[in-house]
Design a protein around this motif. Structure first.
Motif, short mmCIF file in Angstrom:
data_model
loop_
_atom_site.label_atom_id
_atom_site.label_comp_id
_atom_site.label_asym_id
_atom_site.label_seq_id
_atom_site.Cartn_x
_atom_site.Cartn_y
_atom_site.Cartn_z
N MET A 167 0.98 -1.27 -0.02
CA MET A 167 0.20 0.09 0.10
C MET A 167 0.90 1.31 0.05
O MET A 167 0.62 2.02 -0.67
CB MET A 167 -0.90 -0.12 1.36
CG MET A 167 -1.97 1.18 1.24
SD MET A 167 -3.17 1.08 -0.18
CE MET A 167 -4.24 -0.23 0.37
N GLU A 217 0.92 4.06 -2.74
CA GLU A 217 0.62 5.76 -2.51
C GLU A 217 1.87 6.54 -2.66
O GLU A 217 1.65 7.65 -3.04
CB GLU A 217 0.29 5.67 -0.99
CG GLU A 217 -1.10 5.23 -0.57
CD GLU A 217 -1.35 5.12 0.89
OE1 GLU A 217 -0.30 5.47 1.61
OE2 GLU A 217 -2.54 4.85 1.30
N ALA A 232 -8.40 -3.44 -1.05
CA ALA A 232 -7.75 -2.41 -0.75
C ALA A 232 -6.93 -1.57 -1.74
O ALA A 232 -7.14 -0.41 -1.97
CB ALA A 232 -7.37 -2.40 0.85
N THR A 235 -7.30 1.86 -4.04
CA THR A 235 -6.29 2.79 -3.78
C THR A 235 -5.75 2.95 -5.23
O THR A 235 -5.27 4.07 -5.72
CB THR A 235 -5.22 2.58 -2.76
OG1 THR A 235 -5.73 2.20 -1.56
CG2 THR A 235 -4.13 3.48 -2.67
N GLN A 272 -5.56 6.63 -7.13
CA GLN A 272 -4.19 7.18 -7.79
C GLN A 272 -4.12 7.28 -9.18
O GLN A 272 -3.76 8.40 -9.38
CB GLN A 272 -3.14 6.36 -6.92
CG GLN A 272 -1.95 7.00 -7.07
CD GLN A 272 -1.41 7.76 -5.96
OE1 GLN A 272 -2.31 8.48 -5.51
NE2 GLN A 272 -0.19 8.40 -6.05
#
Length: 371
Positions: free
Chosen positions: A11, A15, A65, A69, A73
């Motif tokens: 993750m 990010e 998840a 994301t 993004q």
């Protein structure tokens, strides 16, 4: 705990991606065919049923998840890339738009406009008449006897029907019938019927076709009726007209005695010219070295019989008339060598010899330049 650690690390990598390329690499590393989460899913087969349920649930939660994301993004990075591209790209609205194709003014229309302007400055009005004529207006009223060669079938286009007066119907062979119709109309409106000063431009038809003749061509004829008119007035008018049309002051005319049924005396009019670069250039005397004479038109004093046919008294009124081919004038002024090309509709020829309609090519503003 191993799944949690791997999920948090993946993750963080997603990010931290600052470009779409980095984000795609992070997606492949996590969810690709050989990605870490994909590898964890493959280990579920060696676990007990209870472990598969609990471990599989956590792995799928991290997979969901990460997918969410990554999608969010990607939307942010795509938007930033588009904004950067829009900021870098500019459109210069001051640049001229590409020129769209446009038509051109045919040389015949160009010359017609020039002639109308010249004669308007000389006080002439424009008169028109029908192109389908009866033989009285086309021949008889112009003092052309029944035996005249121009009446022959091989020279004139005849219609099978006759007029209400029993006259034969033809395609007019010249614009001279307009002179008769104009004189008769003037007499009808005004018992005196004169003075008058007109030009009669338009299409005419004769059974002929070669490099210098076509079945349909264009003529312009002039008629002046007044008192005490003589050949001097005719010569001055012709000189003034030709000097204005060819835009040269060194035009020299030679008048030779001739015969036309509708004028007496009659004269053929020649102009001096020289050959330059394979084309005839009007100017100077035909007797000068390197020059010659070229016939351009026929003219003369209006025959008293024609004046009488027009409803006027030939003992009170005199006049002169002349006629010239508009197509020949265009060829001579603008260097064309084949009359048939005027009517072929070849776009390449029109692009070369045509005139720009937006330049309004008239003599008062300077003759328009070819497109």
């Amino acid at each position: 705990m191993e799944i949690e650690a791997i999920g948090k690390r993946l993750m963080a990598t997603v990010e931290a991606a600052s470009t779409t390329e980095e984000l795609e690499a992070a997606r492949v590393a996590a969810l690709g065919k050989n990605g870490e989460l994909t590898a964890l899913l493959k280990t579920l087969g060696s676990m007990s049923p209870e472990e598969r349920v609990s471990e599989g649930k956590r792995i799928n939660e991290w997979k969901a998840a990460l997918s969410g994301t990554i999608a969010a993004q990607k939307a942010v990075l795509d938007s930033e890339a588009q904004n950067a591209r829009l900021a870098a790209e500019t459109l210069d609205l001051s640049l001229p738009a590409p020129e769209a194709p446009r038509g051109s003014v045919h040389p015949i229309s160009q010359v017609m406009d020039e002639l109308a302007e010249i004669f308007a400055d000389l006080g002439f009005a424009v008169a028109t008449g029908p192109e389908i004529e009866d033989d009285w207006h086309n021949f008889t009223a112009l003092n052309m006897p029944e035996t005249h060669p121009a009446r022959a079938m091989h020279d004139t286009f005849y219609f099978p029907d006759r007029s209400a007066q029993g006259r034969e119907i033809v395609l007019r062979t010249h614009t001279s019938p307009v002179q008769i119709r104009t004189m008769l109309a003037c007499v009808k409106e005004n018992p005196g019927g004169a003075p008058l000063r007109i030009i009669a431009p338009g299409r005419v038809y004769r059974s002929d076709s070669d490099a210098t003749h076509t079945p349909m061509f264009h003529q312009i004829e002039a008629l002046v009726i007044d008192r005490d008119i003589h050949l001097g007035h005719l010569k001055w008018t012709l000189e003034t007209f030709l000097k204005a049309f060819f835009e040269r002051d060194d035009i020299v005319l030679r008048l030779r005695p001739s015969y036309f049924p509708f004028t007496e005396p009659s004269v053929e009019v020649d102009v001096g010219y020289a050959s330059e670069g394979g084309r005839r250039v009007v100017g100077g005397s035909g007797d000068a070295p390197g020059h010659a004479w070229m016939e351009v038109l026929g003219s003369g004093m209006v025959n008293h019989r024609v004046i009488a046919f027009g409803g006027l008294d030939p003992d009170k009124w005199q006049g002169f008339a002349f006629g010239i081919g508009v197509d020949r004038l265009a060829m001579l002024k603008y260097g064309m060598d084949d009359l048939r090309a005027f009517f072929d509709g070849d776009v390449r020829w029109l692009s070369h010899y045509g005139f720009s309609a937006l330049d309004v090519p008239t003599l008062s503003g300077g003759v328009g330049t070819p497109v």
